[in-house]
Scaffold this motif. Structure first.
Motif, PDB file in Angstrom:
ATOM      1  N   VAL A 256     -11.121 -53.633  -7.310  1.00 48.41           N
ATOM      2  CA  VAL A 256     -10.340 -54.602  -8.069  1.00 48.41           C
ATOM      3  C   VAL A 256      -9.006 -55.147  -6.973  1.00 48.41           C
ATOM      4  O   VAL A 256      -8.790 -56.159  -6.916  1.00 48.41           O
ATOM      5  CB  VAL A 256      -9.543 -54.046  -9.048  1.00 48.41           C
ATOM      6  CG1 VAL A 256      -8.432 -54.976  -9.871  1.00 48.41           C
ATOM      7  CG2 VAL A 256     -10.496 -53.575 -10.488  1.00 48.41           C
ATOM      8  N   VAL A 257      -8.832 -54.031  -6.117  1.00 53.48           N
ATOM      9  CA  VAL A 257      -7.651 -54.570  -5.321  1.00 53.48           C
ATOM     10  C   VAL A 257      -8.039 -55.430  -4.331  1.00 53.48           C
ATOM     11  O   VAL A 257      -7.622 -56.314  -3.842  1.00 53.48           O
ATOM     12  CB  VAL A 257      -7.199 -53.233  -4.550  1.00 53.48           C
ATOM     13  CG1 VAL A 257      -6.214 -53.665  -3.225  1.00 53.48           C
ATOM     14  CG2 VAL A 257      -6.389 -52.309  -5.486  1.00 53.48           C
ATOM     15  N   LYS A 258      -9.295 -55.131  -3.681  1.00 55.16           N
ATOM     16  CA  LYS A 258     -10.011 -56.228  -2.677  1.00 55.16           C
ATOM     17  C   LYS A 258     -10.399 -57.401  -3.216  1.00 55.16           C
ATOM     18  O   LYS A 258     -10.068 -58.500  -2.829  1.00 55.16           O
ATOM     19  CB  LYS A 258     -11.629 -55.480  -2.457  1.00 55.16           C
ATOM     20  CG  LYS A 258     -12.241 -56.340  -1.256  1.00 55.16           C
ATOM     21  CD  LYS A 258     -13.731 -55.989  -1.441  1.00 55.16           C
ATOM     22  CE  LYS A 258     -14.240 -56.932  -2.723  1.00 55.16           C
ATOM     23  NZ  LYS A 258     -15.788 -56.841  -2.538  1.00 55.16           N
ATOM     24  N   SER A 259     -10.612 -57.630  -4.546  1.00 55.66           N
ATOM     25  CA  SER A 259     -11.105 -58.903  -5.309  1.00 55.66           C
ATOM     26  C   SER A 259      -9.687 -59.620  -5.380  1.00 55.66           C
ATOM     27  O   SER A 259      -9.504 -60.833  -5.137  1.00 55.66           O
ATOM     28  CB  SER A 259     -11.598 -58.825  -6.578  1.00 55.66           C
ATOM     29  OG  SER A 259     -12.731 -58.208  -6.405  1.00 55.66           O
ATOM     30  N   ARG A 260      -8.540 -58.839  -5.714  1.00 58.48           N
ATOM     31  CA  ARG A 260      -7.075 -59.592  -5.888  1.00 58.48           C
ATOM     32  C   ARG A 260      -6.556 -60.128  -4.518  1.00 58.48           C
ATOM     33  O   ARG A 260      -6.162 -61.490  -4.150  1.00 58.48           O
ATOM     34  CB  ARG A 260      -6.132 -58.638  -6.098  1.00 58.48           C
ATOM     35  CG  ARG A 260      -6.496 -58.262  -7.664  1.00 58.48           C
ATOM     36  CD  ARG A 260      -5.689 -58.944  -8.559  1.00 58.48           C
ATOM     37  NE  ARG A 260      -5.917 -58.659 -10.076  1.00 58.48           N
ATOM     38  CZ  ARG A 260      -4.726 -58.171 -10.578  1.00 58.48           C
ATOM     39  NH1 ARG A 260      -3.470 -58.231  -9.995  1.00 58.48           N
ATOM     40  NH2 ARG A 260      -4.765 -57.750 -11.972  1.00 58.48           N
ATOM     41  N   LEU A 261      -7.003 -59.319  -3.371  1.00 58.05           N
ATOM     42  CA  LEU A 261      -6.539 -59.936  -1.939  1.00 58.05           C
ATOM     43  C   LEU A 261      -7.416 -61.054  -1.627  1.00 58.05           C
ATOM     44  O   LEU A 261      -6.906 -61.985  -0.920  1.00 58.05           O
ATOM     45  CB  LEU A 261      -6.673 -58.610  -0.963  1.00 58.05           C
ATOM     46  CG  LEU A 261      -5.736 -57.639  -1.170  1.00 58.05           C
ATOM     47  CD1 LEU A 261      -6.170 -56.347  -0.347  1.00 58.05           C
ATOM     48  CD2 LEU A 261      -4.346 -58.039  -0.791  1.00 58.05           C
ATOM     49  N   GLN A 262      -8.718 -61.140  -2.046  1.00 57.11           N
ATOM     50  CA  GLN A 262      -9.482 -62.031  -1.408  1.00 57.11           C
ATOM     51  C   GLN A 262      -9.514 -63.416  -2.436  1.00 57.11           C
ATOM     52  O   GLN A 262      -9.771 -64.666  -1.773  1.00 57.11           O
ATOM     53  CB  GLN A 262     -10.973 -61.601  -1.551  1.00 57.11           C
ATOM     54  CG  GLN A 262     -11.448 -60.753  -0.195  1.00 57.11           C
ATOM     55  CD  GLN A 262     -12.640 -60.248  -0.336  1.00 57.11           C
ATOM     56  OE1 GLN A 262     -13.566 -60.260  -1.172  1.00 57.11           O
ATOM     57  NE2 GLN A 262     -12.985 -59.295   0.616  1.00 57.11           N
ATOM     58  N   ALA A 263      -9.059 -63.372  -3.635  1.00 64.33           N
ATOM     59  CA  ALA A 263      -8.932 -64.450  -4.369  1.00 64.33           C
ATOM     60  C   ALA A 263      -7.735 -65.317  -4.008  1.00 64.33           C
ATOM     61  O   ALA A 263      -6.804 -64.967  -3.010  1.00 64.33           O
ATOM     62  CB  ALA A 263      -8.613 -64.173  -5.996  1.00 64.33           C
ATOM     63  N   LYS A 264      -7.649 -66.623  -4.178  1.00 65.47           N
ATOM     64  CA  LYS A 264      -6.744 -67.672  -3.686  1.00 65.47           C
ATOM     65  C   LYS A 264      -5.475 -67.240  -4.541  1.00 65.47           C
ATOM     66  O   LYS A 264      -5.312 -67.070  -5.455  1.00 65.47           O
ATOM     67  CB  LYS A 264      -7.275 -69.182  -4.140  1.00 65.47           C
ATOM     68  CG  LYS A 264      -6.102 -70.248  -3.570  1.00 65.47           C
ATOM     69  CD  LYS A 264      -6.628 -71.561  -3.811  1.00 65.47           C
ATOM     70  CE  LYS A 264      -5.466 -72.758  -3.394  1.00 65.47           C
ATOM     71  NZ  LYS A 264      -6.205 -73.853  -3.815  1.00 65.47           N
ATOM     72  N   GLN A 265      -4.214 -67.187  -3.495  1.00 62.86           N
ATOM     73  CA  GLN A 265      -3.052 -66.992  -4.209  1.00 62.86           C
ATOM     74  C   GLN A 265      -2.106 -68.152  -3.756  1.00 62.86           C
ATOM     75  O   GLN A 265      -1.518 -68.323  -2.683  1.00 62.86           O
ATOM     76  CB  GLN A 265      -2.277 -65.804  -3.103  1.00 62.86           C
ATOM     77  CG  GLN A 265      -3.302 -64.527  -3.665  1.00 62.86           C
ATOM     78  CD  GLN A 265      -2.714 -63.122  -2.993  1.00 62.86           C
ATOM     79  OE1 GLN A 265      -1.424 -62.921  -3.051  1.00 62.86           O
ATOM     80  NE2 GLN A 265      -3.545 -62.654  -2.160  1.00 62.86           N
ATOM     81  N   GLY A 266      -2.225 -69.033  -4.970  1.00 65.44           N
ATOM     82  CA  GLY A 266      -1.526 -70.364  -4.725  1.00 65.44           C
ATOM     83  C   GLY A 266       0.158 -70.250  -4.814  1.00 65.44           C
ATOM     84  O   GLY A 266       0.608 -69.119  -5.144  1.00 65.44           O
ATOM     85  N   LEU A 267       0.767 -71.165  -4.377  1.00 69.04           N
ATOM     86  CA  LEU A 267       2.429 -71.236  -4.229  1.00 69.04           C
ATOM     87  C   LEU A 267       2.762 -71.091  -5.767  1.00 69.04           C
ATOM     88  O   LEU A 267       4.036 -70.727  -6.196  1.00 69.04           O
ATOM     89  CB  LEU A 267       2.892 -72.415  -3.573  1.00 69.04           C
ATOM     90  CG  LEU A 267       2.445 -72.423  -2.233  1.00 69.04           C
ATOM     91  CD1 LEU A 267       3.242 -73.730  -1.481  1.00 69.04           C
ATOM     92  CD2 LEU A 267       3.312 -71.244  -1.395  1.00 69.04           C
ATOM     93  N   HIS A 268       2.091 -71.609  -6.807  1.00 71.86           N
ATOM     94  CA  HIS A 268       2.483 -71.530  -8.121  1.00 71.86           C
ATOM     95  C   HIS A 268       2.501 -70.215  -8.887  1.00 71.86           C
ATOM     96  O   HIS A 268       2.864 -70.051 -10.000  1.00 71.86           O
ATOM     97  CB  HIS A 268       1.506 -72.594  -8.944  1.00 71.86           C
ATOM     98  CG  HIS A 268       0.128 -72.482  -8.995  1.00 71.86           C
ATOM     99  ND1 HIS A 268      -0.731 -72.821  -7.939  1.00 71.86           N
ATOM    100  CD2 HIS A 268      -0.638 -71.737 -10.075  1.00 71.86           C
ATOM    101  CE1 HIS A 268      -1.788 -72.330  -8.399  1.00 71.86           C
ATOM    102  NE2 HIS A 268      -1.842 -71.795  -9.450  1.00 71.86           N
ATOM    103  N   ILE A 269       1.547 -69.404  -8.041  1.00 74.55           N
ATOM    104  CA  ILE A 269       1.407 -67.768  -8.705  1.00 74.55           C
ATOM    105  C   ILE A 269       2.822 -67.378  -8.716  1.00 74.55           C
ATOM    106  O   ILE A 269       3.511 -67.225  -7.687  1.00 74.55           O
ATOM    107  CB  ILE A 269       0.357 -67.184  -7.906  1.00 74.55           C
ATOM    108  CG1 ILE A 269      -0.936 -67.984  -8.228  1.00 74.55           C
ATOM    109  CG2 ILE A 269       0.140 -65.870  -8.554  1.00 74.55           C
ATOM    110  CD1 ILE A 269      -2.249 -67.148  -7.379  1.00 74.55           C
TER     111      ILE A 269
END
Length: 344
Positions: A256-269
């Motif tokens: 789960v941690v790995k997927s969170r880090l690899q997913a896009k983290q846009g500025l609106h998050i």
């Protein structure tokens, strides 16, 4: 052809078939792992209902988002893993046989040795193929809302619709590569590599359990079989499923941690859901979402990974047997032709 190459090619073939069968489940599971809004239905609905929602809102194609790089990644990962696993295993067996000649041990690999061999092969695999899986994760988690895209030109547009409308209509491999490079340069392709390296313990545990079950079965049958030779496809399928189940339950939070880090983290998050690294992700998830979030989508993952692993083991071993049989026949035919007297 070397035994390591046979295992590598067979592993790649088995991995591709298993991936094709279970890919929609993998897409849904990745979305479950990376969803940060606890109020959304993806956190409450069952897997099948979530799959229908993706199809209804985004089309059938989104269930197979990132399939092409995923197949490439699967072939590369399984090929690299099984190739190096066989090389390391052969060397470990030579060491064990040398120890046996000195009166130490029985000449076979123990659980600890199997764990070390699998861990070394897994580490090499992760370092070589991590960029492919970052691309796959981005493509799996990309969402497009048909209704929002149809209404984006209305004068009163919500922030959510604006964000969706701003997303590209197409999101291909080249788009992801450019996005990752713009975000963090070449290092962006190794996002999540540290938890992934720790996740090496997943296949290591899996192979340790698998080899241990094989060893016990061989001992009970009092046979001289090597590897999985002599076992039925159903036995290999069941052993692979049980081994993967144990490994998945033990290591799922890291996935789960790995997927969170690899997913896009846009500025609106929200800043609470933007992570600077592995430890930052773990602490923020515990603080703002609770320990339960480390097990989001585990049911889906168990179904997908256990079935995929069982199929992979079964097909891989059958391909290995076929390759060895063909090579043996070819070698026998060549030797026979050499022994035949020449005709006058």
């Amino acid at each position: 052809m070397s035994d390591a190459l046979i295992n590598g090619v067979s592993g790649a073939g088995g991995g591709i078939i298993a991936q094709l069968i279970t890919y929609p489940l993998q897409t849904v599971n990745t979305r479950q792992q990376t969803e940060r809004d606890l109020s959304k239905s993806i956190n409450r609905d069952g897997t099948l209902k979530q799959m229908f929602q993706v199809v209804k809102q985004e089309g059938w194609g989104r269930l197979y988002g990132g399939l092409t790089p995923s197949l490439v990644g699967t072939a590369a990962s399984q090929g690299v893993y099984y190739y190096f696993y066989q090389i390391f295993r052969d060397r470990a067996e030579l060491v064990s046989l040398a120890r046996q000649r000195k009166g130490i041990g029985d000449g076979s690999l123990g659980m600890l040795q199997s764990l070390v061999v699998a861990s070394l092969a897994g580490s090499v695999n992760v370092l070589l193929t991590n960029p492919i899986w970052v691309i796959v994760t981005r493509m799996q988690t990309f969402k497009k809302n048909k209704k929002a895209l149809q209404k984006h030109d209305l004068p009163t547009v919500t922030t959510e619709v604006q964000n969706v409308a701003a997303e590209p209509l197409r999101y291909g491999i080249l788009d992801v590569i450019k996005e990752l490079y713009d975000e963090a340069g070449l290092l962006g392709f190794w996002k999540g590599v540290f938890p992934t390296l720790i996740m090496v313990c997943n296949p290591a545990i899996q192979f340790m359990l698998y080899e241990s079950m094989l060893k016990k079965l061989k001992k009970n049958r009092a046979s001289n079989m090597k590897g999985a030779e002599g076992l039925t496809a159903i036995e290999i399928f069941l052993f692979g499923a049980v081994a993967k189940l144990g490994a998945t339950v033990a290591t799922y939070p890291l996935l789960v941690v790995k997927s969170r880090l690899q997913a896009k983290q846009g500025l609106h998050i929200d800043k609470r859901h933007r992570y600077r690294g592995t430890w930052d992700a773990i602490t923020k998830m515990i603080r703002y979402e609770g320990l339960f979030q480390f097990y989001k989508g585990m049911g889906t993952k168990i179904v997908q990974s256990v079935f995929a692993a069982a199929v992979l083991f079964m097909i891989k071993e059958e391909l290995v047997k076929m390759a060895r049989l063909l090579l043996t026949r070819d070698l026998t035919r060549k030797n026979s032709s050499r022994l035949e007297p020449s005709r006058p």
